[in-house]
Design an enzyme around this catalytic site. Structure first.
Site, PDB file in Angstrom:
ATOM      1  N   THR A  46      -8.900   8.616  -1.469  1.00 11.49           N
ATOM      2  CA  THR A  46      -8.362   7.331  -0.908  1.00 11.49           C
ATOM      3  C   THR A  46      -9.364   6.781   0.249  1.00 11.49           C
ATOM      4  O   THR A  46     -10.379   7.737   0.720  1.00 11.49           O
ATOM      5  CB  THR A  46      -7.225   7.670  -0.187  1.00 11.49           C
ATOM      6  OG1 THR A  46      -7.537   8.524   0.963  1.00 11.49           O
ATOM      7  CG2 THR A  46      -6.216   8.252  -1.153  1.00 11.49           C
TER       8      THR A  46
ATOM      9  N   GLU B  11      -3.032   6.691  -4.878  1.00  7.06           N
ATOM     10  CA  GLU B  11      -2.040   7.612  -5.282  1.00  7.06           C
ATOM     11  C   GLU B  11      -1.264   7.518  -6.430  1.00  7.06           C
ATOM     12  O   GLU B  11      -0.533   8.235  -6.975  1.00  7.06           O
ATOM     13  CB  GLU B  11      -1.233   8.213  -3.891  1.00  7.06           C
ATOM     14  CG  GLU B  11      -2.066   8.960  -3.026  1.00  7.06           C
ATOM     15  CD  GLU B  11      -2.647   8.155  -1.958  1.00  7.06           C
ATOM     16  OE1 GLU B  11      -2.817   6.924  -2.256  1.00  7.06           O
ATOM     17  OE2 GLU B  11      -2.993   8.500  -0.674  1.00  7.06           O
TER      18      GLU B  11
ATOM     19  N   LYS C  60       5.567  -1.361  18.019  1.00  9.85           N
ATOM     20  CA  LYS C  60       6.966  -0.856  18.591  1.00  9.85           C
ATOM     21  C   LYS C  60       7.340  -1.502  19.898  1.00  9.85           C
ATOM     22  O   LYS C  60       6.821  -1.019  20.916  1.00  9.85           O
ATOM     23  CB  LYS C  60       7.202   0.327  18.653  1.00  9.85           C
ATOM     24  CG  LYS C  60       8.205   0.848  17.676  1.00  9.85           C
ATOM     25  CD  LYS C  60       8.341   2.577  17.643  1.00  9.85           C
ATOM     26  CE  LYS C  60       9.705   2.884  16.644  1.00  9.85           C
ATOM     27  NZ  LYS C  60       9.880   4.177  16.415  1.00  9.85           N
TER      28      LYS C  60
ATOM     29  N   TRP D 254      10.852  -2.587  15.811  1.00 12.19           N
ATOM     30  CA  TRP D 254       9.781  -3.108  15.059  1.00 12.19           C
ATOM     31  C   TRP D 254       9.432  -4.272  15.132  1.00 12.19           C
ATOM     32  O   TRP D 254      10.308  -5.187  14.771  1.00 12.19           O
ATOM     33  CB  TRP D 254      10.045  -2.247  13.684  1.00 12.19           C
ATOM     34  CG  TRP D 254       9.924  -0.544  13.708  1.00 12.19           C
ATOM     35  CD1 TRP D 254       9.538  -0.015  15.049  1.00 12.19           C
ATOM     36  CD2 TRP D 254       9.604  -0.032  12.676  1.00 12.19           C
ATOM     37  NE1 TRP D 254       9.674   1.366  14.327  1.00 12.19           N
ATOM     38  CE2 TRP D 254       9.751   1.659  13.013  1.00 12.19           C
ATOM     39  CE3 TRP D 254       9.809  -0.021  11.184  1.00 12.19           C
ATOM     40  CZ2 TRP D 254       9.453   2.730  12.347  1.00 12.19           C
ATOM     41  CZ3 TRP D 254       9.612   1.047  10.285  1.00 12.19           C
ATOM     42  CH2 TRP D 254       9.669   2.502  11.039  1.00 12.19           C
TER      43      TRP D 254
HETATM   44  P1  ADP Z   1      -5.987   3.302   1.402  1.00  9.33           P
HETATM   45  O1  ADP Z   1      -4.809   3.962   1.575  1.00  9.33           O
HETATM   46  O2  ADP Z   1      -7.242   4.108   1.771  1.00  9.33           O
HETATM   47  O3  ADP Z   1      -6.400   1.797   2.048  1.00  9.33           O
HETATM   48  P2  ADP Z   1      -5.595   2.145  -1.109  1.00  9.33           P
HETATM   49  O4  ADP Z   1      -6.371   1.369  -1.674  1.00  9.33           O
HETATM   50  O5  ADP Z   1      -5.055   3.090  -2.163  1.00  9.33           O
HETATM   51  O6  ADP Z   1      -6.265   3.198  -0.072  1.00  9.33           O
HETATM   52  O7  ADP Z   1      -4.745   1.562  -0.298  1.00  9.33           O
HETATM   53  C1  ADP Z   1      -2.937   1.616  -0.460  1.00  9.33           C
HETATM   54  C2  ADP Z   1      -2.446   0.650   0.644  1.00  9.33           C
HETATM   55  O8  ADP Z   1      -2.652  -0.615   0.755  1.00  9.33           O
HETATM   56  C3  ADP Z   1      -0.973   0.796   0.532  1.00  9.33           C
HETATM   57  O9  ADP Z   1      -0.236   1.961   1.054  1.00  9.33           O
HETATM   58  C4  ADP Z   1      -0.589  -0.449   1.416  1.00  9.33           C
HETATM   59  O10 ADP Z   1      -0.812  -0.134   2.683  1.00  9.33           O
HETATM   60  C5  ADP Z   1      -1.826  -1.469   1.118  1.00  9.33           C
HETATM   61  N1  ADP Z   1      -1.320  -2.316   0.056  1.00  9.33           N
HETATM   62  C6  ADP Z   1      -1.749  -2.374  -1.285  1.00  9.33           C
HETATM   63  N2  ADP Z   1      -1.153  -3.542  -1.700  1.00  9.33           N
HETATM   64  C7  ADP Z   1      -0.699  -4.141  -0.729  1.00  9.33           C
HETATM   65  C8  ADP Z   1       0.025  -5.582  -0.779  1.00  9.33           C
HETATM   66  N3  ADP Z   1       0.292  -6.251  -2.006  1.00  9.33           N
HETATM   67  N4  ADP Z   1       0.767  -5.946   0.448  1.00  9.33           N
HETATM   68  C9  ADP Z   1       0.588  -5.083   1.555  1.00  9.33           C
HETATM   69  N5  ADP Z   1      -0.079  -4.020   1.525  1.00  9.33           N
HETATM   70  C10 ADP Z   1      -0.612  -3.504   0.480  1.00  9.33           C
END
Ligand code: ADP
Length: 540
Positions: free
Chosen positions: A184, A329, A437, A442
Site C-alpha cells: 500500500t 487490499e 471534526k 463531522w
Molecule cells: P493507499 O491506501 O496507500 O492510498 P490505495 O491505492 O490502496 O493506497 O488507496 C485506497 C484508498 O483510496 C481508499 O481507501 C480510499 O480512501 C481512496 N479511494 C479509492 N477510490 C476512491 C474513490 N473513488 N473516491 C474516494 N476515495 C477513493
C-alpha cells in the site's frame, strides 16, 4: 454428495493460454521507453512470456520467490506479469515514485531476489543497489540501449529472452499459492504488503470484467493510464487476456498531448486512471479544441472524482465516466457506479448526483458501515460510518503479519468513512484520518473539494482540518488557481453559498502553487496538515 464437475485450479497462466488460443491476433501496442511505438499480438506475448519463464528458471528463481519490477505500462512488463506469476514466483510491482529510502525498505521487506527495471529508473536503482539484499538486476531493453552504469553485472532482458526456448509448460500450481505482491502506498503509515493468490486474482478478473463493473469485451481497446505498479493497473492486464481486448500501453509519456495522440491513433474505447492524470489530459484537449473520436468510457477511481471533471468528460466529450472505488487490499475493485434501472429515468442532474457516489459492490464483495461502537448503520444515504468489506479477493493478513490481525469479526475495516443509500450505492465522505471534526460533528472534506473544483478558476483544491480554539477543527481550503485567473478568497467562499450547509463552508482559503501528491497521484493531506499546522483561522 459431491458435484461431478471438472476440478481445475484458477491460475493466472490460464488467462494467457486462453488469450493465445482464442484471441491470438489481438494487438498489444506500447509506447516504449526507447521512444518508438511497438506493436505485437497476444500470440507474441504468450511466446515471449514462456521465454521469460525459462529465463527466470535459468536465473534460479524458485517457486514463491519475489521477483520485482520497476516499470511503466508496456509489453515487457506484461510479459513479466505472466512469466513470473505463471511459473510460480511472486510478482512484486514496485512504485518508482517512492523515495529511495522507502523503496529499499520495501524491497528488503519483500526479500526481492531479482529486479527488472525500465531504463528511466536506472538512477533510482543505482541509489538503492548498495542498500538492498537483491543481487540480480535486469534492464528491460535490448543490447543496443544498455546503459553505462555502476550496477554490477547488469543483465539485458532481450538477451536473456533470446537465449531461451519459447516452449514452457505452465506448472499446475495450487490455486491458493501466492502470485503477486503490492505494498500500500504509505499514505497511511508504513507500507504494508498485500499478497494476492492465483485464485483471488482470477476471481477478481472475472468480477472486474462484468458489464456493471469495468464492462470490458473483445471489442474494446483499453488504455490503462493507471500504472501497472499501482495495484496491477486495477486488474486490466488480466481482464484484457480474459476477454481478448486490445491493449494500448502509454509507457512513460503520461502528458495530455502524448495520451491524446495515442487515444486517437489506436482508437481507444476505454481508459482508466486517478483524477489527477485526467486533469492534464482534459486541459490539453480543451485548450487545443480537440475531441475524442473513439473513447466512450473512462474509469476514474483511486480518489474521489470531482463532479466538475465528470461533467466535462460527459457533456463536452461524450465520454461516460465510471466512478469506482477500491484499495490495494481489495485487488483493488470494490464498487463501481453503474446505474440500476431506477436511475435511468432520473433527470440529468439527479443522475450526476448518483455518479458522484462510488457505487455498488461487484458480486464477491460485501460491505457494511458501522458506528464508533461497531453497530451496523442503516442504508439511508445519510448515516455515515466506517466502511467494512469482505470477500475472496480481500486481504486477510498483511505480508509477514505486519500490523497484526487487521480483521474485525471477519470484516476488513477500510479506514474510509461512507454512506450507503437504499439502492446499495456507497459514497465515501472521507478517509477516517482526513475527517474534519468541528465541535464534535463531522465535515466531509470531499464534498467541499468537489464544490471548489466546480469553480471555473480552480485547478485543484484540498480541504483539511485546521486548529480552531472554539470548534477544535474547522475546514481550511487550499487552492491552486488556474493560470491567468484572478481568484479571490471572498469570491471563492461566496461560491459555496447555497451549495452546502453554512457551517460546512471553509473558514479560510489559502492559495498555493501546488498541492503535494503521493506516489499514486493522490493528495497528501497529512503533509498539508503539517504545512498548515501553525495556520491561524480568521476569527469572526
Ligand atoms: P493507499 O491506501 O496507500 O492510498 P490505495 O491505492 O490502496 O493506497 O488507496 C485506497 C484508498 O483510496 C481508499 O481507501 C480510499 O480512501 C481512496 N479511494 C479509492 N477510490 C476512491 C474513490 N473513488 N473516491 C474516494 N476515495 C477513493
Amino acid at each position: 454428495m459431491n458435484g461431478q464437475m471438472m476440478q481445475q485450479p484458477l491460475l493466472i497462466s490460464t488467462l494467457l493460454i486462453h488469450a493465445e488460443r482464442h484471441h491470438a491476433a489481438q494487438e498489444i501496442v506500447s509506447r516504449r521507453v526507447e521512444g518508438d511505438i511497438h506493436r505485437y499480438t497476444f500470440r507474441d506475448l504468450a511466446a515471449r512470456a514462456r521465454q521469460a519463464a525459462n529465463a527466470l528458471r535459468a536465473l534460479g528463481a524458485q517457486p514463491g520467490a519475489r521477483i520485482a519490477t520497476l516499470a511503466w505500462n508496456g509489453y515487457r512488463h506484461m510479459e513479466l506479469y505472466y512469466a513470473v506469476s505463471g511459473s510460480g514466483s511472486v510478482l512484486h510491482t514496485l512504485n518508482p515514485r517512492l523515495h529511495a529510502d522507502q523503496l529499499s525498505y520495501i524491497m528488503d521487506h519483500a526479500e526481492d531476489d531479482i529486479l527488472f527495471f525500465d531504463l528511466t529508473f536506472l538512477p533510482l536503482v543505482e541509489a538503492v543497489v548498495d542498500r538492498v539484499q537483491c543481487k540480480t538486476f535486469v534492464a528491460l531493453t535490448d543490447r543496443a540501449h544498455m546503459p553505462v552504469t555502476k550496477l554490477p553485472n547488469l543483465l539485458c532482458y532481450e538477451e536473456l529472452l533470446a537465449g531461451q526456448s519459447d516452449s514452457f509448460a505452465w506448472p499446475a500450481l495450487d490455486e491458493n499459492s501466492a502470485s503477486s505482491l503490492c505494498y500500500t502506498s504509505g499514505t497511511t503509515g508504513n507500507p504494508k504488503g498485500v499478497l494476492y493468490s492465483q485464485r483471488s486474482t482470477v476471481l477478481h478478473t472475472y468480477a472486474a470484467a462484468l458489464p456493471d463493473a469495468l464492462n470490458c469485451s473483445a471489442s474494446d481497446v483499453i488504455l490503462p493510464v493507471v500504472p501497472m505498479f499501482h495495484v496491477n493497473a486495477w486488474g486490466l492486464p488480466y481482464v484484457a487476456c480474459m476477454v481478448g481486448a486490445k491493449l494500448v500501453f502509454p509507457g512513460p509519456a503520461l502528458d495530455g498531448k502524448s495520451l491524446h495522440s495515442l487515444f486517437e491513433s489506436e482508437q481507444v474505447t476505454l481508459s482508466a486512471g486517478v483524477p489527477t492524470v485526467w486533469q492534464g489530459l482534459l486541459a490539453y484537449v480543451e485548450t487545443n479544441g480537440l475531441s475524442f473520436s473513439s473513447m466512450r468510457r473512462t474509469i476514474i477511481g483511486g480518489a474521489a472524482c470531482p463532479p466538475a471533471m465528470m461533467k466535462t468528460f460527459q457533456d463536452l466529450f461524450q465520454v461516460h465516466v465510471l466512478h469506482a472505488w477500491g484499495m490495494t487490499e481489495l485487488s483493488p475493485v470494490g464498487t463501481v457506479c453503474s446505474f440500476k434501472p431506477v436511475h435511468r429515468t432520473m433527470d440529468k442532474s439527479a443522475q450526476e448526483a448518483v455518479q458522484s457516489k462510488q457505487g455498488r459492490v461487484v458480486f464477491g464483495v460485501d460491505m457494511k458501515i458501522v458506528d464508533d461502537s461497531g453497530r451496523e448503520l442503516p442504508w439511508d444515504g445519510k448515516a455515515s460510518g466506517e466502511l467494512l468489506v469482505r470477500g475472496p479477493w480481500i486481504v486477510s493478513r498483511y505480508f509477514k503479519d505486519e500490523g497484526g490481525d487487521p480483521l474485525v469479526d471477519g470484516w476488513f475495516p477500510t479506514g474510509d468513512v461512507a454512506t450507503i443509500d437504499a439502492n446499495g450505492f456507497m459514497q465515501i465522505t472521507d478517509r477516517a484520518k482526513d475527517v474534519i471534526k468541528s465541535g464534535g460533528e463531522w465535515i466531509g472534506s470531499i464534498d467541499i473539494e468537489n464544490i471548489a473544483m466546480a469553480h471555473p478558476g480552480v485547478a485543484m483544491a484540498a480541504c483539511i482540518a485546521a486548529y480552531h480554539p472554539k470548534w477544535d477543527e474547522r475546514p481550511l481550503l487550499l487552492v491552486v488557481a488556474k493560470p491567468g485567473q484572478s481568484l479571490t478568497r471572498e469570491a471563492l467562499l461566496a461560491f459555496f453559498d447555497g451549495k452546502i450547509a453554512k457551517w460546512w463552508t471553509p473558514d479560510d482559503v489559502v492559495f498555493v502553487d501546488a498541492i503535494p501528491l503521493g506516489a499514486t497521484g493522490k493528495m497528501l493531506k497529512h503533509k498539508l496538515r503539517e504545512m498548515f499546522r501553525e495556520h491561524r483561522l480568521p476569527t469572526v
